[in-house]
Write a protein that holds these residues in place. Structure first.
Motif, PDB file in Angstrom:
ATOM      1  N   MET A   1       0.842  -1.186   0.000  1.00 38.13           N
ATOM      2  CA  MET A   1       0.000   0.000   0.000  1.00 38.13           C
ATOM      3  C   MET A   1       0.881   1.240   0.000  1.00 38.13           C
ATOM      4  O   MET A   1       2.008   1.204   0.467  1.00 38.13           O
ATOM      5  N   THR A   2       0.356   2.274  -0.512  1.00 38.59           N
ATOM      6  CA  THR A   2       1.073   3.544  -0.522  1.00 38.59           C
ATOM      7  C   THR A   2       0.680   4.347   0.714  1.00 38.59           C
ATOM      8  O   THR A   2      -0.370   4.093   1.320  1.00 38.59           O
ATOM      9  N   PRO A   3       1.497   5.332   1.089  1.00 44.41           N
ATOM     10  CA  PRO A   3       1.108   6.188   2.215  1.00 44.41           C
ATOM     11  C   PRO A   3      -0.230   6.886   1.944  1.00 44.41           C
ATOM     12  O   PRO A   3      -1.038   7.053   2.851  1.00 44.41           O
ATOM     13  N   GLU A   4      -0.455   7.252   0.697  1.00 42.58           N
ATOM     14  CA  GLU A   4      -1.697   7.929   0.343  1.00 42.58           C
ATOM     15  C   GLU A   4      -2.917   7.029   0.570  1.00 42.58           C
ATOM     16  O   GLU A   4      -3.961   7.498   1.032  1.00 42.58           O
ATOM     17  N   GLU A   5      -2.783   5.741   0.268  1.00 35.32           N
ATOM     18  CA  GLU A   5      -3.886   4.801   0.516  1.00 35.32           C
ATOM     19  C   GLU A   5      -4.176   4.701   2.012  1.00 35.32           C
ATOM     20  O   GLU A   5      -5.335   4.664   2.420  1.00 35.32           O
ATOM     21  N   ALA A   6      -3.120   4.671   2.806  1.00 40.03           N
ATOM     22  CA  ALA A   6      -3.295   4.594   4.262  1.00 40.03           C
ATOM     23  C   ALA A   6      -3.968   5.853   4.785  1.00 40.03           C
ATOM     24  O   ALA A   6      -4.897   5.780   5.603  1.00 40.03           O
ATOM     25  N   ILE A   7      -3.530   7.010   4.309  1.00 41.33           N
ATOM     26  CA  ILE A   7      -4.112   8.273   4.766  1.00 41.33           C
ATOM     27  C   ILE A   7      -5.565   8.380   4.321  1.00 41.33           C
ATOM     28  O   ILE A   7      -6.424   8.822   5.084  1.00 41.33           O
ATOM     29  N   GLU A   8      -5.847   7.933   3.116  1.00 40.76           N
ATOM     30  CA  GLU A   8      -7.240   7.960   2.639  1.00 40.76           C
ATOM     31  C   GLU A   8      -8.127   7.081   3.518  1.00 40.76           C
ATOM     32  O   GLU A   8      -9.231   7.463   3.886  1.00 40.76           O
ATOM     33  N   TYR A   9      -7.633   5.912   3.893  1.00 40.22           N
ATOM     34  CA  TYR A   9      -8.413   4.998   4.728  1.00 40.22           C
ATOM     35  C   TYR A   9      -8.634   5.578   6.129  1.00 40.22           C
ATOM     36  O   TYR A   9      -9.750   5.561   6.640  1.00 40.22           O
ATOM     37  N   PHE A  10      -7.554   6.081   6.746  1.00 41.92           N
ATOM     38  CA  PHE A  10      -7.632   6.567   8.124  1.00 41.92           C
ATOM     39  C   PHE A  10      -8.109   8.015   8.232  1.00 41.92           C
ATOM     40  O   PHE A  10      -8.375   8.495   9.319  1.00 41.92           O
ATOM     41  N   LYS A  11      -8.167   8.717   7.119  1.00 41.19           N
ATOM     42  CA  LYS A  11      -8.672  10.102   7.018  1.00 41.19           C
ATOM     43  C   LYS A  11      -7.681  11.178   7.441  1.00 41.19           C
ATOM     44  O   LYS A  11      -7.818  12.310   7.029  1.00 41.19           O
ATOM     45  N   THR A  12      -6.718  10.873   8.302  1.00 45.08           N
ATOM     46  CA  THR A  12      -5.730  11.873   8.707  1.00 45.08           C
ATOM     47  C   THR A  12      -4.348  11.231   8.827  1.00 45.08           C
ATOM     48  O   THR A  12      -4.225  10.018   9.034  1.00 45.08           O
ATOM     49  N   TYR A  13      -3.323  12.073   8.707  1.00 45.39           N
ATOM     50  CA  TYR A  13      -1.949  11.618   8.919  1.00 45.39           C
ATOM     51  C   TYR A  13      -1.804  11.042  10.325  1.00 45.39           C
ATOM     52  O   TYR A  13      -1.156  10.021  10.529  1.00 45.39           O
ATOM     53  N   GLU A  14      -2.397  11.738  11.299  1.00 46.04           N
ATOM     54  CA  GLU A  14      -2.251  11.338  12.699  1.00 46.04           C
ATOM     55  C   GLU A  14      -2.798   9.934  12.951  1.00 46.04           C
ATOM     56  O   GLU A  14      -2.162   9.128  13.628  1.00 46.04           O
ATOM     57  N   LYS A  15      -3.985   9.659  12.428  1.00 50.13           N
ATOM     58  CA  LYS A  15      -4.601   8.346  12.651  1.00 50.13           C
ATOM     59  C   LYS A  15      -3.839   7.243  11.926  1.00 50.13           C
ATOM     60  O   LYS A  15      -3.671   6.150  12.463  1.00 50.13           O
ATOM     61  N   ALA A  16      -3.362   7.528  10.715  1.00 48.30           N
ATOM     62  CA  ALA A  16      -2.582   6.534   9.972  1.00 48.30           C
ATOM     63  C   ALA A  16      -1.281   6.235  10.711  1.00 48.30           C
ATOM     64  O   ALA A  16      -0.908   5.068  10.888  1.00 48.30           O
ATOM     65  N   ALA A  17      -0.610   7.279  11.160  1.00 50.67           N
ATOM     66  CA  ALA A  17       0.636   7.091  11.907  1.00 50.67           C
ATOM     67  C   ALA A  17       0.376   6.370  13.226  1.00 50.67           C
ATOM     68  O   ALA A  17       1.117   5.465  13.601  1.00 50.67           O
ATOM     69  N   GLY A  18      -0.696   6.749  13.912  1.00 50.66           N
ATOM     70  CA  GLY A  18      -1.036   6.122  15.189  1.00 50.66           C
ATOM     71  C   GLY A  18      -1.289   4.634  15.057  1.00 50.66           C
ATOM     72  O   GLY A  18      -0.948   3.858  15.954  1.00 50.66           O
ATOM     73  N   ALA A  19      -1.858   4.208  13.939  1.00 53.56           N
ATOM     74  CA  ALA A  19      -2.117   2.776  13.722  1.00 53.56           C
ATOM     75  C   ALA A  19      -0.819   1.985  13.621  1.00 53.56           C
ATOM     76  O   ALA A  19      -0.812   0.778  13.836  1.00 53.56           O
ATOM     77  N   MET A  20       0.285   2.684  13.313  1.00 57.33           N
ATOM     78  CA  MET A  20       1.599   2.031  13.235  1.00 57.33           C
ATOM     79  C   MET A  20       2.430   2.310  14.477  1.00 57.33           C
ATOM     80  O   MET A  20       3.583   1.912  14.556  1.00 57.33           O
ATOM     81  N   GLY A  21       1.849   3.054  15.448  1.00 58.94           N
ATOM     82  CA  GLY A  21       2.585   3.406  16.651  1.00 58.94           C
ATOM     83  C   GLY A  21       3.609   4.502  16.400  1.00 58.94           C
ATOM     84  O   GLY A  21       4.623   4.576  17.089  1.00 58.94           O
ATOM     85  N   LEU A  22       3.333   5.346  15.409  1.00 61.73           N
ATOM     86  CA  LEU A  22       4.251   6.422  15.045  1.00 61.73           C
ATOM     87  C   LEU A  22       3.589   7.786  15.229  1.00 61.73           C
ATOM     88  O   LEU A  22       2.399   7.870  15.472  1.00 61.73           O
ATOM     89  N   SER A  23       4.380   8.838  15.062  1.00 56.49           N
ATOM     90  CA  SER A  23       3.856  10.199  15.137  1.00 56.49           C
ATOM     91  C   SER A  23       3.594  10.723  13.728  1.00 56.49           C
ATOM     92  O   SER A  23       4.043  10.162  12.741  1.00 56.49           O
ATOM     93  N   ARG A  24       2.869  11.838  13.662  1.00 52.55           N
ATOM     94  CA  ARG A  24       2.536  12.441  12.374  1.00 52.55           C
ATOM     95  C   ARG A  24       3.775  12.745  11.537  1.00 52.55           C
ATOM     96  O   ARG A  24       3.780  12.494  10.336  1.00 52.55           O
ATOM     97  N   PRO A  25       4.856  13.298  12.124  1.00 50.27           N
ATOM     98  CA  PRO A  25       6.039  13.568  11.308  1.00 50.27           C
ATOM     99  C   PRO A  25       6.606  12.316  10.625  1.00 50.27           C
ATOM    100  O   PRO A  25       7.134  12.395   9.522  1.00 50.27           O
ATOM    101  N   SER A  26       6.449  11.165  11.260  1.00 46.47           N
ATOM    102  CA  SER A  26       6.918   9.929  10.632  1.00 46.47           C
ATOM    103  C   SER A  26       6.116   9.633   9.374  1.00 46.47           C
ATOM    104  O   SER A  26       6.675   9.221   8.355  1.00 46.47           O
ATOM    105  N   MET A  27       4.816   9.853   9.433  1.00 45.65           N
ATOM    106  CA  MET A  27       3.977   9.621   8.260  1.00 45.65           C
ATOM    107  C   MET A  27       4.347  10.598   7.154  1.00 45.65           C
ATOM    108  O   MET A  27       4.430  10.216   5.987  1.00 45.65           O
ATOM    109  N   SER A  28       4.601  11.837   7.514  1.00 42.38           N
ATOM    110  CA  SER A  28       5.032  12.836   6.530  1.00 42.38           C
ATOM    111  C   SER A  28       6.343  12.410   5.872  1.00 42.38           C
ATOM    112  O   SER A  28       6.530  12.567   4.668  1.00 42.38           O
TER     113      SER A  28
END
Length: 71
Positions: free
Chosen positions: A1-28
């Protein structure tokens, strides 16, 4: 999956990163890098009960990485 697919599914950078146990800057960082490591993709696949699928070709560290062209 691409980061964009993950963000689309979770709706925000924060939620996508949180699902991986990471912070928003990591997703960026992964968005800028052009992909998620396969291990992180697997975590998201598990977190979404398989709705998102991990693909090795979307991991920038994989020799078979296929970058998505900008449309």
């Amino acid at each position: 999956m691409t980061p964009e697919e993950a963000i689309e599914y979770f709706k925000t950078y924060e939620k996508a990163a949180g699902a991986m146990g990471l912070s928003r800057p990591s997703m960026s960082y992964y968005v800028r890098k052009g992909g998620l490591p396969y291990t992180k993709q697997c975590e998201l696949e598990k977190a979404t009960s398989g709705k998102l699928k991990a693909r090795r070709e979307d991991d920038p560290e994989n020799p078979f990485y296929k970058p998505k062209s900008a449309a």
